[in-house]
Design a protein around this motif. Sequence first.
Motif, mmCIF file in Angstrom:
data_model
loop_
_atom_site.group_PDB
_atom_site.id
_atom_site.type_symbol
_atom_site.label_atom_id
_atom_site.label_comp_id
_atom_site.label_asym_id
_atom_site.label_seq_id
_atom_site.Cartn_x
_atom_site.Cartn_y
_atom_site.Cartn_z
ATOM 1 N N SER A 79 0.814 -1.214 0.000
ATOM 2 C CA SER A 79 0.000 0.000 0.000
ATOM 3 C C SER A 79 0.849 1.266 0.000
ATOM 4 C CB SER A 79 -0.927 0.009 1.217
ATOM 5 O OG SER A 79 -1.766 -1.126 1.219
ATOM 6 N N GLY A 80 2.161 1.096 -0.202
ATOM 7 C CA GLY A 80 3.029 2.270 -0.245
ATOM 8 C C GLY A 80 3.453 2.751 1.124
ATOM 9 N N LEU A 125 4.581 -4.797 -6.692
ATOM 10 C CA LEU A 125 5.721 -5.414 -6.020
ATOM 11 C C LEU A 125 6.480 -4.357 -5.224
ATOM 12 C CD1 LEU A 125 8.032 -8.140 -7.321
ATOM 13 C CD2 LEU A 125 9.110 -6.043 -6.530
ATOM 14 N N ARG A 126 6.903 -4.741 -4.021
ATOM 15 C CA ARG A 126 7.684 -3.832 -3.172
ATOM 16 C C ARG A 126 8.891 -4.590 -2.640
ATOM 17 N NH1 ARG A 126 6.182 0.392 0.425
ATOM 18 N NH2 ARG A 126 8.084 1.636 0.760
ATOM 19 N N GLY A 134 17.817 -0.725 4.105
ATOM 20 C CA GLY A 134 16.695 0.204 4.218
ATOM 21 C C GLY A 134 16.222 0.829 2.921
ATOM 22 N N ARG A 135 16.890 0.530 1.817
ATOM 23 C CA ARG A 135 16.444 1.085 0.537
ATOM 24 C C ARG A 135 15.204 0.346 0.045
ATOM 25 N NH1 ARG A 135 21.653 0.867 -3.155
ATOM 26 N NH2 ARG A 135 21.813 -1.120 -2.028
ATOM 27 N N SER A 136 14.329 1.097 -0.598
ATOM 28 C CA SER A 136 13.047 0.531 -1.019
ATOM 29 C C SER A 136 12.801 0.839 -2.487
ATOM 30 C CB SER A 136 11.916 1.125 -0.164
ATOM 31 O OG SER A 136 10.662 0.816 -0.706
ATOM 32 N N PRO A 164 7.369 5.295 -8.234
ATOM 33 C CA PRO A 164 7.538 5.769 -6.858
ATOM 34 C C PRO A 164 6.556 5.042 -5.929
ATOM 35 C CG PRO A 164 7.285 7.606 -8.414
ATOM 36 C CD PRO A 164 6.933 6.353 -9.153
ATOM 37 N N LYS A 165 6.913 4.930 -4.664
ATOM 38 C CA LYS A 165 6.026 4.222 -3.736
ATOM 39 C C LYS A 165 4.696 4.958 -3.580
ATOM 40 C CE LYS A 165 7.369 6.261 0.702
ATOM 41 N NZ LYS A 165 7.774 5.987 2.103
ATOM 42 N N ALA A 166 4.701 6.270 -3.884
ATOM 43 C CA ALA A 166 3.450 7.038 -3.805
ATOM 44 C C ALA A 166 2.412 6.505 -4.791
ATOM 45 C CB ALA A 166 3.722 8.513 -4.080
#
Length: 602
Positions: free
Chosen positions: A46-47, A96-97, A103-105, A115-117
Amino acid sequence: MLAEMRIQGLGVIDDATLELHPGLTVITGETGAGKTMVVTGLHLLSGGRADASRVRAGAERAVVEGRFITSADSGAAAVAADAGAELDEDGSLIALRTVTADGRSRAHLGGRSVPKAVLAELSEHVLAVHGQNDQLRLLRTAEQRAVLDRFAGEPVLSVLESYQQVREEWARTVRELTERQERSRELAREADLLRHGLEEIESVAPESGEDVELVERARRLADADQLRELAGAVHQALVGDAEEATGSPGALGLIGEAQRRLSTAEDAALRELEPRVAEAAALVGDVGAELAAYLERLDADPDELARVLARQAELKQLTRKYAADIDGVLAWAEEARERLVRLDTSEEALTALAQQRDELAGKLAEHARELTAARREAAKRLSSAVTEELAGLAMPQARLEVVVQGRRTERNDPFALPVGGEVLHAGPDGTDEVELQLIAHSGAPALPIHKGASGGELSRVMLALEVVLADADTVPTLVFDEVDAGVGGRAAVEIGRRLARLARTHQVVVVTHLPQVAAYADRHLVVDKGAGAGGLTRSDVRRVADEERVVELARMLAGLESTQTGRAHAEELLATATEYKQEQLEKRKGKSGKKESKDPNG
């Protein structure tokens, strides 16, 4: 809906695949087995914020992959299209995440890096996670107002749309009037500069494209002798020169001779070529005539060249100051005239603008009153419906109050609006503040839900809201974590029943430790933990059914999986749940049949 989810290297889960049911899926397991990692994975899809501490010890990265089934005209498909992603042929969309150990995503959607947004935007259309932390959003005033508006539906949304249209115009007028009043001296200087520029442009009076046309004219005038020589030579080659003693016929004469000979030929095949030669003669004749006209117009006039160059100099003065070309200068002038209208700080202009503001304020106040009335009517219905649900969720004396009141203005509020004898803040969503208040028991005061409800009670309030809002909620997949915290017995059964009812209109995923809730599942997944390589705890997810499911429910009944009594109790739970779901299904079919019998033509 979320059809499938794969988790790799997240917490205690090494590699697990969850196949979810379109209805109610429950996830159970012993404490510490990793049930919460499923919810954590959904948060990542869900970001949500990536936390390196969640990456499994010894793993380079954690990967969560979800396969959503959606339609081509859905909001989720629109988000994917905007991101350059595409649906698969079967209508599925892969999200996919990845979170690395440092810690990099990274996020991917439909095979494209995004972007995760974008995943957060996608989740607004496909997935709503309700955990202890997610309930914090329910504590925000804006979210509580959104809940009420979603429940109210069209009666509120139609008035809100009208309100927002008027407010946009009113706010623009308020800002413009304030700007003119507070910056009158500065605006006056800007107006003088604009007027000076307009006077300079109007004195030159340029025409669109004139600078381009002058360049061509100047070049032609400067090169008149060379152009005349070139055009004359071409003209002579095409049509000949009758003044020459030799009487050279040129190309036109030669083509004419060819046409004459073909027309007298005895061979039919040769005569068929004559019309095409005639077309060539006509074309050459037209070009010759145009060349003759060009030569007549061509004139080496020094005075005309001087006038053109002088005009070019005038236009260059404008293009140096206002734009790159004359069309840009004319566009600047048009914008300057419009800006001058808005810069008018005369008393007459300010009075007219203030009158416009007041007229719009009157219209806006009327819409605000209608919006408040519609919200208060909906608030009564929402309060009653949620209170009824809470009665069956181990909160028999609890009442939910949905309070709608005016939002007071702060000092120097630019959007203060007189409404019904009060001065309220006119925000984008109206002049109302909405607050959910809980009366925990008879005689207790009404308190904001973050003060009047514990974490478990807040989960049940959220569940009650979701059940009531089921028909209005457009998000297809609802996830509940710890919704049954602090309850048991009959209340747990009621929670299971409500989740089963909610699963008739939504896909529902529940992480639970209560067998009374798990018994109502359409699909039961169990998170098992064991010893992995190097002594690390390793968890897996498996689907249970039939006898395995009875064993799992018996285990949840205080670890009674090895006793006959525990299994009997588990079987009784399953039978009760199955009977309830069957009754609900028959009621639904009965209602559907009655509706259809009223209109046999459909």
